[in-house]
Design an enzyme around this catalytic site. Structure first.
Site, PDB file in Angstrom:
ATOM      1  N   PHE A 188       0.718  -1.246   0.196  1.00  0.00           N
ATOM      2  CA  PHE A 188       0.058  -0.056   0.101  1.00  0.00           C
ATOM      3  C   PHE A 188       0.652   1.375   0.032  1.00  0.00           C
ATOM      4  O   PHE A 188       0.422   2.401   0.614  1.00  0.00           O
ATOM      5  CB  PHE A 188      -0.987  -0.102   1.275  1.00  0.00           C
ATOM      6  CG  PHE A 188      -1.666  -1.418   1.386  1.00  0.00           C
ATOM      7  CD1 PHE A 188      -2.478  -1.981   0.505  1.00  0.00           C
ATOM      8  CD2 PHE A 188      -1.209  -2.114   2.517  1.00  0.00           C
ATOM      9  CE1 PHE A 188      -2.958  -3.067   0.625  1.00  0.00           C
ATOM     10  CE2 PHE A 188      -1.645  -3.471   2.681  1.00  0.00           C
ATOM     11  CZ  PHE A 188      -2.677  -3.893   1.648  1.00  0.00           C
ATOM     12  N   ARG A 227     -11.070  -0.666 -19.662  1.00  0.00           N
ATOM     13  CA  ARG A 227     -11.329  -2.238 -19.684  1.00  0.00           C
ATOM     14  C   ARG A 227     -10.807  -2.910 -18.456  1.00  0.00           C
ATOM     15  O   ARG A 227      -9.711  -2.584 -18.258  1.00  0.00           O
ATOM     16  CB  ARG A 227     -10.816  -2.680 -20.969  1.00  0.00           C
ATOM     17  CG  ARG A 227     -11.409  -4.195 -21.333  1.00  0.00           C
ATOM     18  CD  ARG A 227     -10.976  -4.498 -22.723  1.00  0.00           C
ATOM     19  NE  ARG A 227     -11.764  -5.538 -22.822  1.00  0.00           N
ATOM     20  CZ  ARG A 227     -11.279  -6.546 -24.108  1.00  0.00           C
ATOM     21  NH1 ARG A 227     -10.428  -6.035 -24.844  1.00  0.00           N
ATOM     22  NH2 ARG A 227     -12.065  -7.385 -24.132  1.00  0.00           N
ATOM     23  N   ILE A 228     -11.901  -3.668 -17.949  1.00  0.00           N
ATOM     24  CA  ILE A 228     -11.224  -4.479 -16.819  1.00  0.00           C
ATOM     25  C   ILE A 228     -10.669  -5.741 -17.287  1.00  0.00           C
ATOM     26  O   ILE A 228     -11.374  -6.716 -17.999  1.00  0.00           O
ATOM     27  CB  ILE A 228     -12.728  -4.671 -15.795  1.00  0.00           C
ATOM     28  CG1 ILE A 228     -12.913  -3.509 -15.326  1.00  0.00           C
ATOM     29  CG2 ILE A 228     -11.973  -5.861 -14.825  1.00  0.00           C
ATOM     30  CD1 ILE A 228     -11.968  -2.523 -14.512  1.00  0.00           C
ATOM     31  N   LEU A 229      -9.615  -6.071 -17.030  1.00  0.00           N
ATOM     32  CA  LEU A 229      -8.915  -7.344 -17.608  1.00  0.00           C
ATOM     33  C   LEU A 229      -9.256  -8.413 -17.041  1.00  0.00           C
ATOM     34  O   LEU A 229      -9.528  -9.483 -17.473  1.00  0.00           O
ATOM     35  CB  LEU A 229      -7.257  -7.011 -17.606  1.00  0.00           C
ATOM     36  CG  LEU A 229      -6.834  -5.806 -18.061  1.00  0.00           C
ATOM     37  CD1 LEU A 229      -5.518  -5.437 -17.862  1.00  0.00           C
ATOM     38  CD2 LEU A 229      -7.180  -5.767 -19.522  1.00  0.00           C
ATOM     39  N   PRO A 252     -11.995  -9.712 -14.014  1.00  0.00           N
ATOM     40  CA  PRO A 252     -12.928  -9.205 -13.230  1.00  0.00           C
ATOM     41  C   PRO A 252     -12.743  -9.663 -11.737  1.00  0.00           C
ATOM     42  O   PRO A 252     -13.186  -9.206 -10.868  1.00  0.00           O
ATOM     43  CB  PRO A 252     -14.344  -9.853 -13.800  1.00  0.00           C
ATOM     44  CG  PRO A 252     -14.103 -10.054 -15.159  1.00  0.00           C
ATOM     45  CD  PRO A 252     -12.608 -10.563 -15.338  1.00  0.00           C
ATOM     46  N   LYS A 253     -12.331 -11.012 -11.555  1.00  0.00           N
ATOM     47  CA  LYS A 253     -12.275 -11.541 -10.217  1.00  0.00           C
ATOM     48  C   LYS A 253     -11.016 -10.702  -9.489  1.00  0.00           C
ATOM     49  O   LYS A 253     -11.555 -10.616  -8.412  1.00  0.00           O
ATOM     50  CB  LYS A 253     -11.733 -13.097 -10.503  1.00  0.00           C
ATOM     51  CG  LYS A 253     -11.898 -13.848  -9.121  1.00  0.00           C
ATOM     52  CD  LYS A 253     -11.288 -15.428  -9.296  1.00  0.00           C
ATOM     53  CE  LYS A 253     -12.578 -16.334  -9.486  1.00  0.00           C
ATOM     54  NZ  LYS A 253     -12.470 -17.752  -9.381  1.00  0.00           N
ATOM     55  N   THR A 254      -9.984 -10.482  -9.754  1.00  0.00           N
ATOM     56  CA  THR A 254      -9.037  -9.986  -9.112  1.00  0.00           C
ATOM     57  C   THR A 254      -9.219  -8.497  -9.045  1.00  0.00           C
ATOM     58  O   THR A 254      -8.876  -7.723  -8.117  1.00  0.00           O
ATOM     59  CB  THR A 254      -7.421 -10.364  -9.581  1.00  0.00           C
ATOM     60  OG1 THR A 254      -7.378  -9.744 -11.103  1.00  0.00           O
ATOM     61  CG2 THR A 254      -7.166 -11.695  -9.513  1.00  0.00           C
ATOM     62  N   GLU A 284      -5.775   2.167  -6.517  1.00  0.00           N
ATOM     63  CA  GLU A 284      -5.832   3.350  -5.878  1.00  0.00           C
ATOM     64  C   GLU A 284      -7.287   4.188  -5.733  1.00  0.00           C
ATOM     65  O   GLU A 284      -7.643   4.937  -4.909  1.00  0.00           O
ATOM     66  CB  GLU A 284      -4.713   4.378  -5.902  1.00  0.00           C
ATOM     67  CG  GLU A 284      -3.547   3.599  -5.347  1.00  0.00           C
ATOM     68  CD  GLU A 284      -2.203   4.244  -5.668  1.00  0.00           C
ATOM     69  OE1 GLU A 284      -1.682   4.950  -4.998  1.00  0.00           O
ATOM     70  OE2 GLU A 284      -1.762   4.165  -6.702  1.00  0.00           O
TER      71      GLU A 284
END
Ligand code: FES
Ligand code: FES
Lengths: 168, 784
Positions: free
Chosen positions: B286, B675-677, B679-681, B751
């Site tokens: 973080f 775009r979300i590469l 979805p799970k992570t 973030e």
């Protein structure tokens, strides 16, 4: 003195100051059990002793003469991962993975507590059988911190295995 | 990295169906048509591949089995354990160190102080060179000068951790104290200065905002406060290291692997190649898993003792040695017309850092791109305090800045009687409010609308404090977040194709860090898609300074940096393959931009039947493997466009009328991040950020004892984090609209999750109770 870890007899530490956690990690090189705070605040070091979950950072190794200790390394079997381990992967119940062994061991200990009828702060009927509702799971797992914020996935994984009985 | 082999096999079952589906619909993929400002990355057009399908983490099996090795879990023969003694004063000098008892204690190998520590170069301070990552350049155990309360002053090495800890408790250090600045009031009284960030002043002016504000018909003008925070990854910072000949080998927990290796080399006067740093698993970072005193002290002590060292900070040690987020005091003043559009937006205020620090908490960064206003004034000033250097913590600037800005917007909406979602939409900017550049891809209005619908925003109680459920007040709030798209230069990718019988494996090596963001898995997905190979034929290696290039897991930019490097390496690979293919190939005569990767080989773009597999090309050329390394293109896209991730956040809280206890009962994040590469992570990244935001809203505070500058709650029992019962099921949706100007069409998501959350909670609390809390965290005493 004899300690049993994951079914095998292992040497006890020579220095009585050694915590069970440090003995596992540094003495026996079983580093699957994690150290997050070393003071009982995070749950990363949770292991099972005769099926009960304990914080191994708050326990001295020499206290466990003759007891059966199970760590994350002892959960998988010939057939593969423990259903909870598989469910954590399926439900993405972790990111960094550092709290994960503690979460999994804790969940197994929690299931046994619920089965024995041990009530929690959110249990309505103190004498009745315990149903592991979402809220019961959340309350009972609150001693296991996760800074990555995988809480939803962890609870889902636990529900899938312990409540719905569906191994992932 | 072969650690993935087992995980791959486990994951194989999950992804095989997806892969097969993808292979059936393949079209050739042109390798080099993505240029900053040019044609979109062709992967964006692929609708049927792996991208966008949920894939479980490839390293998951190791993490759930306890076989993933973290920094404090490596061993060297003859290794000794370190324990540190910390300064108990904020400023002054060490008067005397009595270590006789410690030296005589059982198992002790070395007591290192500034008297016997090897001479070291200062830590390269952030901003002093592209690779410098030190939070300060203060000397480390080189003199007896104390700069902060908690500074390490003695390092004990012993055969066991117990012996080291005990011996450290026997060291007696006395100090000559000099006056120190340890309170915010003193720092302010001493005068503040203009804050600088990344070499530029934290100051933006558009028109005369103060004048426009004074003349505006509707105004809010408030001060908001946020406390210090600590990252608190569950893995404490640690390094296991050894000098092997003239080389230094470090197993570290790092989110900037190559840079840390280079910095260590500089500190110890070595060539960069003499330091080998690995960090395959990081137990959360973080922003905190960088270069701090402990790695340097560990390596110095190892050198002096001639023994390998494990230096694992205690939890308290992490608070003493590793900086957190600084305190802020922010003014937000908004002047608006009756229709809610802004005449003036003023966001100014104060943060702190030590005299030896580099980083004022840049809380205006979010405000730079959120709203259109006729005039703007954004400014961060900084006061100096004698503390440990503060540093980057998840969404540095945005996380706390949006608390102030988005609370103020809610206050304005309330006073104007305009719905807060509507007010925000009315102030949507047409172009970047500061730079004037066009937005590359901004669909925040869509995110607001779909989010409001799904959350049931229309059901929000209009009058604050008007809804009760038994002894609970119920209310809803919303807030917005933005986080810039960055792509730092320096990333390289090495792609190696290896022939294995009649099939081929690809190895993609990137000098990246994986702290659980899902980088390894996402990189494998993208590389497989780009190379036209099934996921199980792609290996990813990372977290090792021996890999070329330098990538930082920071600024939410790692995926873009890797993406562009892999594009470049893929282009180079295609060129090399065409050279090898020669005249006997169906591809003969084609240039690199006339072919693309498909189904385990290359094919002509204009005639997909003209193709040849990688195996066939390598075999004919009698090659067992082929390797290329290439750097990503310069990040020109951010010069042409204003690029950001966006969020619209909705929160429902229940506040106990008797105790003041706050429960977050529902939360929805509606995101627009390209775009979300995977979805799970991605879901976990968004949720993780939101949950850290809940902590910031309701409980997190690093308490500095203003009498002596010492952190008073340096433990996980006293620094409160959200636990399971604090976390509701968090709903997350996204627009999934690709940005045509970003690799893969993707924006960073690490973030944006935390950004705006504290304001959404505070605004919901206001809606529930009618109480406006402008001072984080919103603990129950503030609501009674
Ligand atoms: S390490 Fe035992 S509870 Fe944190
Ligand atoms: S997965 Fe990182 S702390 Fe829980």
């Amino acid at each position: 003195m004899s300690l049993f870890v994951n079914g095998a007899q292992v040497p006890a530490p020579t220095d009585p100051r050694v915590s069970l956690l440090d003995h596992l990690r540094e003495g026996l090189h079983l580093t699957g059990t994690k150290k997050g705070c070393n003071q009982g605040a995070c749950g990363a070091c949770t292991v099972l002793v005769d099926g009960e979950r304990i914080l191994s950072c708050l326990a001295l190794a020499v206290q466990f003469d003759g007891r059966q200790i199970t760590t994350i390394e002892g959960l998988a079997s010939e057939e593969g991962l423990h259903p909870l381990q598989a469910a954590f992967i399926e439900h993405d119940g972790f990111q960094c993975g550092y709290c994960t062994p503690g979460q999994i061991c804790s969940a197994i200990g929690m299931a046994a507590e619920a089965q024995r009828g041990v009530p929690s702060h959110v249990t309505d009927d103190l004498g009745g059988t315990i149903t592991l509702t979402r809220e019961e799971i959340q309350e009972r797992m609150s001693g296991n911190l996760c800074r990555c914020g995988a809480h939803n996935g962890i609870v889902e994984a636990i529900q899938a295995v312990l409540v719905e009985g569906v191994p992932a | 990295m072969s650690v993935f082999d087992a995980a791959k096999q486990a994951a194989q079952g999950l992804v095989q169906g997806v892969v097969q589906g993808a292979m059936e619909k393949l079209v050739p993929l042109a390798p080099d048509s993505w240029i900053p400002g040019g044609v979109p990355d062709p992967l964006i057009a692929r609708k049927h591949g792996l991208i966008g399908k949920p894939v479980s983490r490839l390293d998951g099996v190791h993490k759930v089995s306890g076989t993933a090795a973290f920094a404090a879990e490596y061993r060297f023969d003859g290794m000794v354990y370190a324990a540190l003694v910390y300064s108990t004063i904020p400023k002054g000098r060490i008067a005397a160190i009595d270590s006789a008892q410690a030296e005589a204690a059982p198992g002790v190998v070395l007591v290192m102080t500034h008297h016997n520590a090897p001479r070291l170069n200062p830590m390269p301070m952030f901003g002093s060179s592209p690779s410098a990552v030190g939070a300060t350049d203060l000397p480390i155990m080189q003199d007896g000068v104390i700069h902060w309360n908690g500074q390490p002053v003695v390092c004990v090495l012993a055969e066991t951790q117990e012996q080291a800890d005990h011996a450290a408790s026997l060291v007696h250090v006395t100090f000559d104290e000099t006056p120190a600045v340890t309170s915010l009031a003193e720092a302010q009284a001493n005068g503040v200065e203009q804050g600088q960030f990344m070499g530029a002043p934290l100051l933006d002016e558009v028109g005369d905002a103060e004048a426009a504000f004074a003349a505006a018909p509707h105004r809010v003008d408030q001060t908001y406060r946020t406390p210090r925070h600590n990252h608190n990854p569950i893995e404490p910072h640690a390094a296991t290291l050894a000098w092997i000949g003239d080389r230094l080998v470090i197993h570290d927990a790092s989110q900037m692997v190559t840079q840390q290796a280079q910095n260590m080399a500089q500190i110890f006067g070595l060539d960069p190649e003499q330091v080998h740093l690995t960090s395959p698993y990081v137990g959360g970072g973080f922003g905190s898993k960088g270069l701090w005193n402990h790695q340097v002290i560990g390596a110095a002590a190892a050198k002096l003792a001639g023994r390998p060292v494990r230096i694992a900070l205690s939890r308290e040690g992490v608070y003493r040695v590793v900086g957190g987020r600084a305190i802020t005091q922010q003014r937000v003043a908004i002047g608006a017309k009756a229709d809610g559009t802004f005449d003036a937006l003023i966001h100014t205020g104060l943060s702190t850092m030590p005299p030896h620090g580099t980083m004022p908490e840049p809380f205006i960064l979010g405000s730079q791109a959120m709203y259109g206003a006729d005039t703007m004034l954004l400014k961060v000033e900084v006061g100096r305090m004698d503390t440990l250097a503060n540093t980057f913590m998840r969404a540095p600037g945005e996380a706390v800045g949006t608390f102030a800005l988005e609370s103020a917007i809610d206050e304005l909406a309330d006073s104007l009687g305009i719905d807060p979602v509507e007010l925000r939409i009315r102030n949507e900017p047409e172009k970047d409010p500061i730079k004037g550049t066009p937005f590359s891809s901004r669909h925040i209005v869509e995110a607001w609308r779909t989010g409001a619908d799904r959350f049931g925003w229309a059901d929000r109680p209009e009058t604050p404090g008007s809804r009760r459920d038994g002894e609970w007040h119920v209310g809803m709030g919303c807030a917005m977040g933005t986080y810039p798209y960055y792509r730092m230069p320096g990333a390289e990718a090495r792609i190696t194709l290896t022939r294995e019988g009649d099939t081929v494996r690809a190895k993609v090596e990137i000098a990246a860090a994986e702290m659980g963001m899902g980088t390894a898995t996402t990189t494998a997905i993208v590389a497989a898609e780009r190379l036209g190979l099934p996921l199980e034929q792609v290996d990813i290696a990372y977290g090792d300074s021996a890999i070329p290039g330098a990538i930082m897991a920071g600024g939410s930019q790692q995926t873009a940096a890797i993406g562009a490097a892999v594009i470049a390496a893929h282009n180079a690979l295609v060129e090399e393959l065409l050279k090898l293919a020669g005249n006997d190939s169906p591809l003969s005569g084609a240039s690199a931009d006339e072919v693309g990767s498909e189904a385990g080989g290359l094919a002509r773009l204009d005639n997909p039947d003209a193709k040849e597999t990688y195996v066939s090309i390598l075999a004919r050329a009698q090659r067992g493997d082929l390797s290329v390394t290439k750097a990503g293109s310069a990040p020109l896209e951010t010069m042409h466009w204003s690029m950001h991730s966006y969020s619209a956040l909705f929160c429902e809280v229940r506040v106990n009328a008797v105790t003041g206890e706050v429960r977050v009962s529902r939360f929805l994040g509606s995101f627009d991040c390209g775009r979300i590469l995977n979805p799970k992570t991605a879901l976990s990244q968004f949720r993780g950020g939101i949950i850290m935001g809940l902590g910031m809203a309701l409980m997190e505070e690093t308490q500095l004892d203003e009498r002596n500058g010492r952190i008073a709650n340096a433990s996980m029992a006293e620094y409160h984090l959200p636990v399971h019962l604090d976390v509701p099921e968090i709903d997350v949706i996204w627009t999934d609209i690709p940005d045509p100007h970003a690799p893969m069409g993707a924006h960073g998501i690490g973030e944006i999750g935390i950004t705006g959350v504290a304001a959404a909670v505070a605004n919901a609390i206001y809606n529930a109770t009618g109480k406006r809390i402008r001072d984080l965290p919103i603990t129950l005493d503030k609501l009674l």
